[in-house]
Design a protein around this motif. Structure first.
Motif, PDB file in Angstrom:
ATOM      1  N   SER A  65       0.829  -1.208   0.000  1.00 29.79           N
ATOM      2  CA  SER A  65       0.000   0.000   0.000  1.00 29.79           C
ATOM      3  C   SER A  65       0.865   1.261   0.000  1.00 29.79           C
ATOM      4  CB  SER A  65      -0.917  -0.013   1.220  1.00 29.79           C
ATOM      5  OG  SER A  65      -1.572   1.221   1.401  1.00 29.79           O
ATOM      6  N   VAL A  66       1.925   1.237   0.798  1.00 34.29           N
ATOM      7  CA  VAL A  66       2.835   2.386   0.860  1.00 34.29           C
ATOM      8  C   VAL A  66       3.493   2.610  -0.496  1.00 34.29           C
ATOM      9  CG1 VAL A  66       4.941   3.289   1.933  1.00 34.29           C
ATOM     10  CG2 VAL A  66       3.224   2.099   3.330  1.00 34.29           C
ATOM     11  N   LEU A  67       3.965   1.545  -1.111  1.00 35.71           N
ATOM     12  CA  LEU A  67       4.598   1.658  -2.425  1.00 35.71           C
ATOM     13  C   LEU A  67       3.595   2.126  -3.481  1.00 35.71           C
ATOM     14  CD1 LEU A  67       6.759  -1.595  -2.369  1.00 35.71           C
ATOM     15  CD2 LEU A  67       7.591   0.753  -2.159  1.00 35.71           C
ATOM     16  N   ALA A  68       2.387   1.568  -3.438  1.00 30.02           N
ATOM     17  CA  ALA A  68       1.367   1.951  -4.421  1.00 30.02           C
ATOM     18  C   ALA A  68       1.018   3.430  -4.303  1.00 30.02           C
ATOM     19  CB  ALA A  68       0.121   1.094  -4.229  1.00 30.02           C
ATOM     20  N   ASP A  69       0.900   3.907  -3.074  1.00 29.89           N
ATOM     21  CA  ASP A  69       0.569   5.314  -2.856  1.00 29.89           C
ATOM     22  C   ASP A  69       1.675   6.218  -3.382  1.00 29.89           C
ATOM     23  OD1 ASP A  69      -1.012   7.500  -1.440  1.00 29.89           O
ATOM     24  OD2 ASP A  69       0.913   7.649  -0.392  1.00 29.89           O
ATOM     25  N   ALA A  70       2.923   5.879  -3.083  1.00 27.61           N
ATOM     26  CA  ALA A  70       4.038   6.696  -3.555  1.00 27.61           C
ATOM     27  C   ALA A  70       4.105   6.689  -5.078  1.00 27.61           C
ATOM     28  CB  ALA A  70       5.345   6.190  -2.951  1.00 27.61           C
ATOM     29  N   HIS A  71       3.904   5.522  -5.672  1.00 27.73           N
ATOM     30  CA  HIS A  71       3.928   5.439  -7.136  1.00 27.73           C
ATOM     31  C   HIS A  71       2.813   6.281  -7.748  1.00 27.73           C
ATOM     32  CE1 HIS A  71       3.304   3.388 -11.097  1.00 27.73           C
ATOM     33  NE2 HIS A  71       4.621   3.477 -11.100  1.00 27.73           N
ATOM     34  N   ALA A  72       1.623   6.227  -7.154  1.00 28.65           N
ATOM     35  CA  ALA A  72       0.500   7.012  -7.668  1.00 28.65           C
ATOM     36  C   ALA A  72       0.760   8.508  -7.539  1.00 28.65           C
ATOM     37  CB  ALA A  72      -0.774   6.633  -6.917  1.00 28.65           C
ATOM     38  N   LYS A  73       1.565   8.899  -6.557  1.00 32.83           N
ATOM     39  CA  LYS A  73       1.879  10.312  -6.352  1.00 32.83           C
ATOM     40  C   LYS A  73       3.080  10.771  -7.173  1.00 32.83           C
ATOM     41  CE  LYS A  73      -0.257  10.697  -1.819  1.00 32.83           C
ATOM     42  NZ  LYS A  73      -0.105  10.452  -0.366  1.00 32.83           N
ATOM     43  N   GLY A  74       3.599   9.893  -8.026  1.00 37.77           N
ATOM     44  CA  GLY A  74       4.621  10.311  -8.973  1.00 37.77           C
ATOM     45  C   GLY A  74       6.051  10.058  -8.570  1.00 37.77           C
TER      46      GLY A  74
END
Length: 205
Positions: A65-74
Motif C-alpha cells: 500500500s505504501v509503495l502503491a501510494d508513492a507510485h501514484a503520487k509520482g
C-alpha cells in the motif's frame, strides 16, 4: 541511499506514510528503496520490521500500500521491480495466504484474526491491482482486483456487518461489539468499514 528500519506498517500505512509522501519526499524515496532492498534480501517486503529483523507481529502486507501510494503520487520507482516485489509478497505461503487465495477469504479454521486478515489482504490486493494497471499489466491487475473482493464473503446480509466464517457458514455465536480473536484489536463494527477500496459496492450491499 539512507537505509531505514522499524517499519511498523500496520500502524502507519493508513495515514502516516501517505502524509510522509506529501511532506517528506526525500525520506519517502529512502523508505521505498529500503523496502525494496528488504525484498531483495528476504524474498518479501516488510510486514512489521524491527531493527533489521522481520517480526511478523501484525497482519497484512501493507508495504504494498505504501509503495502503491508513492507510485501514484509520482515517485520515481523501478515499476517492474516494485510490482515483482508486491506480487511475491502477496503470494508468500504464510499467514493463511494460500487458503485466502484458494477460497477468497479466511475462515476461523484457517487462521486466528481471520476477518481482519481477509479484509486487510483484500485492501492490499486492490493497491496491487491499481499499480499493475498503471504499469500496463492488465492480467495482474484483473487477478488482484478479483482477490480484493474477498471482503464480500464475510459481509453478513442479516446484520450488514462483517462476520467470521466457520467451516464455510457464518459463525453461529456472534456479538459484533465483542473484541475477540477473529479480529485484530477491534470488533465487527469497526472492521465492517474496512472495504475502503470498493466503497460503491460496499454501499450497495
Amino acid at each position: 541511499h539512507q537505509h531505514y528500519t522499524v517499519f511498523s506498517l500496520w500502524d502507519t500505512y493508513r495515514t502516516a506514510h501517505p502524509l510522509y509522501a506529501l511532506i517528506q519526499s526525500e525520506r519517502t524515496n529512502d523508505f521505498i528503496a529500503s523496502m525494496l532492498d528488504m525484498y531483495d534480501q528476504s524474498g518479501r517486503l516488510p510486514v512489521w520490521e524491527l531493527a533489521g529483523n522481520e517480526t511478523n507481529c501484525m497482519i497484512g502486507y501493507h508495504s504494498v500500500s505504501v509503495l502503491a501510494d508513492a507510485h501514484a503520487k509520482g515517485y520515481a520507482v523501478d515499476g517492474a521491480r516494485m510490482l515483482r516485489a508486491m506480487v511475491a509478497t502477496a503470494n508468500a505461503p504464510v499467514f493463511g495466504l494460500p487458503d485466502y487465495r484458494a477460497n477468497g477469504y479466511l475462515s476461523i479454521q484457517d487462521e486466528s484474526e481471520s476477518v481482519s486478515k481477509t479484509l486487510e489482504y483484500s485492501y492490499d490486493d486492490a493497491t496491487i491491482s491499481w499499480t499493475a494497471s498503471r504499469l500496463g499489466e492488465p492480467a495482474i491487475a484483473a487477478e488482484f482486483w478479483r482477490r480484493s473482493q474477498g471482503w464480500v464473503s464475510l459481509l453478513d446480509p442479516e446484520t450488514g456487518l462483517m462476520r467470521p466464517r466457520d467451516n464455510g457458514d457464518f459463525m453461529a455465536r456472534y456479538e459484533p461489539r465483542e473484541v475477540n480473536n477473529h479480529f485484530t484489536e477491534a470488533n465487527a463494527w469497526q472492521y465492517s468499514f474496512a472495504p475502503v477500496h470498493d466503497l460503491p459496492r460496499w454501499k450497495r450491499m
